[in-house]
Design a protein around this motif. Sequence first.
Motif, mmCIF file in Angstrom:
data_model
loop_
_atom_site.group_PDB
_atom_site.id
_atom_site.type_symbol
_atom_site.label_atom_id
_atom_site.label_comp_id
_atom_site.label_asym_id
_atom_site.label_seq_id
_atom_site.Cartn_x
_atom_site.Cartn_y
_atom_site.Cartn_z
ATOM 1 N N ARG A 1 0.769 -1.115 -0.148
ATOM 2 C CA ARG A 1 0.073 -0.011 0.030
ATOM 3 C C ARG A 1 0.859 1.076 -0.092
ATOM 4 N NH1 ARG A 1 -3.383 0.901 5.148
ATOM 5 N NH2 ARG A 1 -1.648 2.163 5.817
ATOM 6 N N THR A 2 0.559 2.252 -1.060
ATOM 7 C CA THR A 2 1.283 3.417 -0.937
ATOM 8 C C THR A 2 -0.069 4.500 -0.571
ATOM 9 O OG1 THR A 2 2.818 2.866 -2.649
ATOM 10 C CG2 THR A 2 2.487 5.169 -2.441
ATOM 11 N N SER A 3 0.159 5.481 0.369
ATOM 12 C CA SER A 3 -0.443 6.255 0.767
ATOM 13 C C SER A 3 0.167 7.669 0.749
ATOM 14 C CB SER A 3 -1.225 6.045 2.097
ATOM 15 O OG SER A 3 -0.427 5.823 2.876
ATOM 16 N N TRP A 4 -0.724 8.757 0.620
ATOM 17 C CA TRP A 4 -0.415 10.038 0.733
ATOM 18 C C TRP A 4 -1.134 11.183 1.279
ATOM 19 C CZ3 TRP A 4 -1.290 7.430 -3.534
ATOM 20 C CH2 TRP A 4 -2.670 7.820 -4.314
ATOM 21 N N PHE A 5 -0.672 11.714 2.152
ATOM 22 C CA PHE A 5 -1.301 12.733 2.901
ATOM 23 C C PHE A 5 -0.622 14.297 2.884
ATOM 24 C CE2 PHE A 5 -3.243 14.989 6.507
ATOM 25 C CZ PHE A 5 -4.401 14.347 6.396
ATOM 26 N N ASN A 6 -1.286 15.382 2.256
ATOM 27 C CA ASN A 6 -0.813 16.475 1.847
ATOM 28 C C ASN A 6 0.577 16.362 1.219
ATOM 29 O OD1 ASN A 6 -2.945 17.775 3.268
ATOM 30 N ND2 ASN A 6 -1.915 17.760 5.009
ATOM 31 N N THR A 7 1.709 16.775 1.437
ATOM 32 C CA THR A 7 3.053 16.732 0.859
ATOM 33 C C THR A 7 3.770 15.512 1.248
ATOM 34 O OG1 THR A 7 4.166 17.869 2.445
ATOM 35 C CG2 THR A 7 2.852 19.165 0.807
ATOM 36 N N ASP A 8 3.191 14.694 2.045
ATOM 37 C CA ASP A 8 4.098 13.328 2.673
ATOM 38 C C ASP A 8 3.329 12.092 1.742
ATOM 39 O OD1 ASP A 8 6.208 11.968 3.587
ATOM 40 O OD2 ASP A 8 5.650 12.218 5.869
ATOM 41 N N SER A 9 4.308 11.107 1.867
ATOM 42 C CA SER A 9 3.624 9.920 1.361
ATOM 43 C C SER A 9 4.309 8.958 2.186
ATOM 44 C CB SER A 9 3.721 9.467 -0.088
ATOM 45 O OG SER A 9 5.236 9.552 -0.487
ATOM 46 N N SER A 10 3.718 7.607 2.167
ATOM 47 C CA SER A 10 4.224 6.410 2.925
ATOM 48 C C SER A 10 3.982 5.068 2.348
ATOM 49 C CB SER A 10 3.648 6.311 4.334
ATOM 50 O OG SER A 10 2.029 5.960 4.374
ATOM 51 N N TYR A 11 4.925 4.331 2.451
ATOM 52 C CA TYR A 11 4.723 2.946 1.799
ATOM 53 C C TYR A 11 4.592 1.814 2.985
ATOM 54 C CZ TYR A 11 5.785 -1.549 -0.309
ATOM 55 O OH TYR A 11 6.057 -2.818 -0.959
ATOM 56 N N LEU A 12 3.478 0.968 2.905
ATOM 57 C CA LEU A 12 3.208 -0.241 3.794
ATOM 58 C C LEU A 12 3.528 -1.581 3.166
ATOM 59 C CD1 LEU A 12 2.378 -1.309 6.752
ATOM 60 C CD2 LEU A 12 0.074 -0.956 5.772
ATOM 61 N N TYR A 13 4.007 -2.458 3.606
ATOM 62 C CA TYR A 13 4.101 -3.835 3.152
ATOM 63 C C TYR A 13 3.987 -4.662 4.270
ATOM 64 C CZ TYR A 13 5.511 -8.594 1.193
ATOM 65 O OH TYR A 13 5.524 -9.568 0.908
ATOM 66 N N GLN A 14 2.764 -5.851 3.972
ATOM 67 C CA GLN A 14 2.528 -6.677 5.096
ATOM 68 C C GLN A 14 2.317 -7.906 4.585
ATOM 69 O OE1 GLN A 14 -1.690 -5.201 6.568
ATOM 70 N NE2 GLN A 14 -0.507 -4.382 8.449
ATOM 71 N N THR B 1 7.137 2.685 5.852
ATOM 72 C CA THR B 1 8.285 3.840 5.793
ATOM 73 C C THR B 1 7.348 4.981 5.261
ATOM 74 O OG1 THR B 1 9.767 2.295 4.958
ATOM 75 C CG2 THR B 1 10.033 4.507 4.322
ATOM 76 N N GLN B 2 7.748 6.147 6.217
ATOM 77 C CA GLN B 2 7.345 7.490 5.849
ATOM 78 C C GLN B 2 8.385 8.136 5.053
ATOM 79 O OE1 GLN B 2 4.390 8.077 7.453
ATOM 80 N NE2 GLN B 2 3.894 10.234 6.980
ATOM 81 N N ILE B 3 8.089 8.463 3.717
ATOM 82 C CA ILE B 3 9.071 8.700 2.851
ATOM 83 C C ILE B 3 9.761 9.985 3.107
ATOM 84 C CG2 ILE B 3 9.660 9.131 0.284
ATOM 85 C CD1 ILE B 3 7.340 6.774 -0.168
ATOM 86 N N LEU B 4 8.852 11.191 3.254
ATOM 87 C CA LEU B 4 9.507 12.576 3.433
ATOM 88 C C LEU B 4 10.432 12.532 4.443
ATOM 89 C CD1 LEU B 4 9.471 15.343 2.454
ATOM 90 C CD2 LEU B 4 7.445 15.869 4.000
#
Length: 836
Positions: free
Chosen positions: A297-310, A359-362
């Motif tokens: 799962r890749t998600s984004w909120f405003n200017t930041d994005s994150s990646y989740l693997y389960q 992972t919180q990418i920014l």
Amino acid sequence: MTKNILLSSLLLFFFSTLLPAQQRPSQIQPPENAGVVIGSLVDGAQQPVQYATIFLYHLPDSLSRGMVLADEEGQFSFNPVEYGDYYLDINAIGYKKHLTASFTVSKENPIYRLPRYKLEEKSEMLEGVAIVAQKNMLSTNLDKKVFAVDGNIAADGATAVEVLQDIPSVDVDLEGNVTLRGSENVTILLDGRPTNLTLEQIPAAQIESIEVITNPSARLEPDGMAGILNVVLKKKKESGFNGLVSLGSGMTVFQNKAYFENYNGNINLNYTYNKITIFLNYNFRTYGRHSAGSMDRTSWFNTDSSYLYQENQSNNRGLNHSFRTGLDWFINKQNTLAFAFGYNNGSRSGESEIFSDNTQILNNNKLVYDQLSSSKDKNQHFNANANYKKEFNVKGRELVVDLFYSQRDQDDIIRMRQLYDIPEGLPNYFQRTETQSLNRNVATQIDFVTPIGNGGRMETGYKFSMRVTGQDYSLFDGHIEDKLPVDSTQINDFLYTEYINAAYFIYSNSFWNKLKIQAGLRAELANTTSDLRSSDTIIPNNYFNLFPTLHVRYEPSDKHNFQLSYSRRVSRPRIYQLNPFVDISDKLNLRVGNPELQPEFVNSLELGYLYYYKMGSLNVTAFYRQRNDIISRYTQVLEEGLDYTYTLTSYENLNKSQNFGFEIVYSMRVNKFWRFNLNGDFYRMIINSDDLIDENLSRDWAWGFRLNQYFTFTKDWDAQLNFRYRSGSLTTGSMGWGTGGVGQGRRSPSYSLRLSVRKAFFDKRFTVSLNIRDLIYRKDTEIHTYSYEETQGYDAISIRASSQFQAYLTFSYKINNFKQRKLDRMDSSSEEEMGE
């Protein structure tokens, strides 16, 4: 290699001679104050006509008093039969319909025997016509389709879940969720009444038939947007003592490992003496369920994005005991009293492991942990009902009073450990949840039927029902596993109460012997209360609604049949959809109910055509549904500070949707060796969500088909081969595991092949059957869920896999030929034989 050796060993049982033969009863005597109707059917070559459908009609009012199937020798019986005047309607695919002359069953002549009757080869039909001349037959009525389960080899050792997988337009997913024509909103009834049992708790060995009711009459509750699936349980009424005993075991293969966890036993006993019929059913079952999967799962909120693997792996084991008993008392010709009681006790335990890498990418924040969970639950279910039937001196006039009560209680304990790898030094997290659930149903219904006018029929009635469901939930968490304090913000004591008063009226009549019309209206006043007692919040909701119904059948000839039906229906919110408590047991996928949800309403219209010919039949149905205030799952992405993003899944009332399509059922007997049933469906779904859901997840074409083939090798050998395919379709999706959220998405196609073989011994009293499920199948189900908005969104791919190859071996023995009691010679002056 191991699998082949095991299957070869299992097949050896088919050639075993294990039990001595047992003599059959040489005659059937009618019970006291009642009679018996018996007969036999042959073709032009004087060979038995198997599995013909015979209806017994009461002459004064032409109302059906029962339906039976002819056995392998073409013989049949109705027992007991109240004194009176009757006629028989005999139907078999490929043969002409036969209406017998009227006859009388009386105290002086309690036994009526239909002489051996030769059926002419011509296709005919009737209101309850058999479409497939076999044990697994389909019959149609004015407002429902009936699929017989008794005798289906694939049902041996199975549950209601596996039975429903063979029903046209019905699908069951990996979690056992049932959909009808693409909709999850289906009402499941057990013997026409609500049930707290799950489908896995209903053994197939106790199921007589499945009724699919997509446009019910006004007499039935309007719940269930897609319709009603009524599971009819067995209850034989042959005189004397008879029964069926079966034992079975199964093997499943998952990720190349064999599991021997599935065992089941079933006992069905019936005893009829004079005016009393008693039945008793008992079933036990142990089972194992195994699944695994992953999610990106890749998600984004405003200017930041994150990646989740389960990654997920889960193993569950369960034990279930089921008991049913009842009594029918035929007091006299006009009064019948019946009682039934059921008890179910089950337990289940499981372990699961989830690996998460978030992972919180920014900010380059990383959270990696293993989540280990164990669960235990215990449940028990009681149900009881009493039924009284009064028949008046006016033919066709009757009064029925039905009382029903059921309760289900369940206790769940889930222990969870989150063991962190990254960041270093982060203390491990421990959690325990305890849940007590209750469900109570009370209902009373009074129905009155009477002839009216010239051939008309009026039916009216009243029903009161009360439903109480509750959940008391507590969460304990902390960093010391053996000292977990309760989280006061995570205490949830929720109680939902529903009272419904309903009245209905139905009028039906026939015109020119070709046109049949039934019109009805149901009025309901509902009073509901959502009580979140842990926060002292009460939300009432009261509403009044009318539910009209219409059923029309036109029969221009004995080969063609047209049907038109309409109904208005409702889908009421369920407790988990209303509960405003935020479930944080999975911190990356939260769930919350919506106490402001309103009921969903649907207008359903169907047009059907049935055609019968010498070798088979064709049934085509076109349908259209318009849904308003759709209750739908909805997932959005949120952010927890600067640490990580998570999803929150709730429920919303969307605007409306349209669903239209058609389904086809084609049946054919190619020869005495081979017959088949091919059915398929194709439908379009259009959702108007006012831009809440992506347009690509609001439009859908979907289709599927099933090919069920039946083979009769010899008198004692038969087999079934069932193939099923379902195209990709819209789904609520999945985002996470365990208590993970669900959201809007699309599911990949699926298919499977099942093989069933059965060998009979000792004149069919003892049988051995082998069922191989998922002989060919799609190993993984892929679900793509997403939401694209201007400042936030997510895109996720979930992969799910469950138990693969499955083999089940079942042994069954009939006591006094439980399923079909064959007749030898009757005590009568007639010379016709009813021999075997």
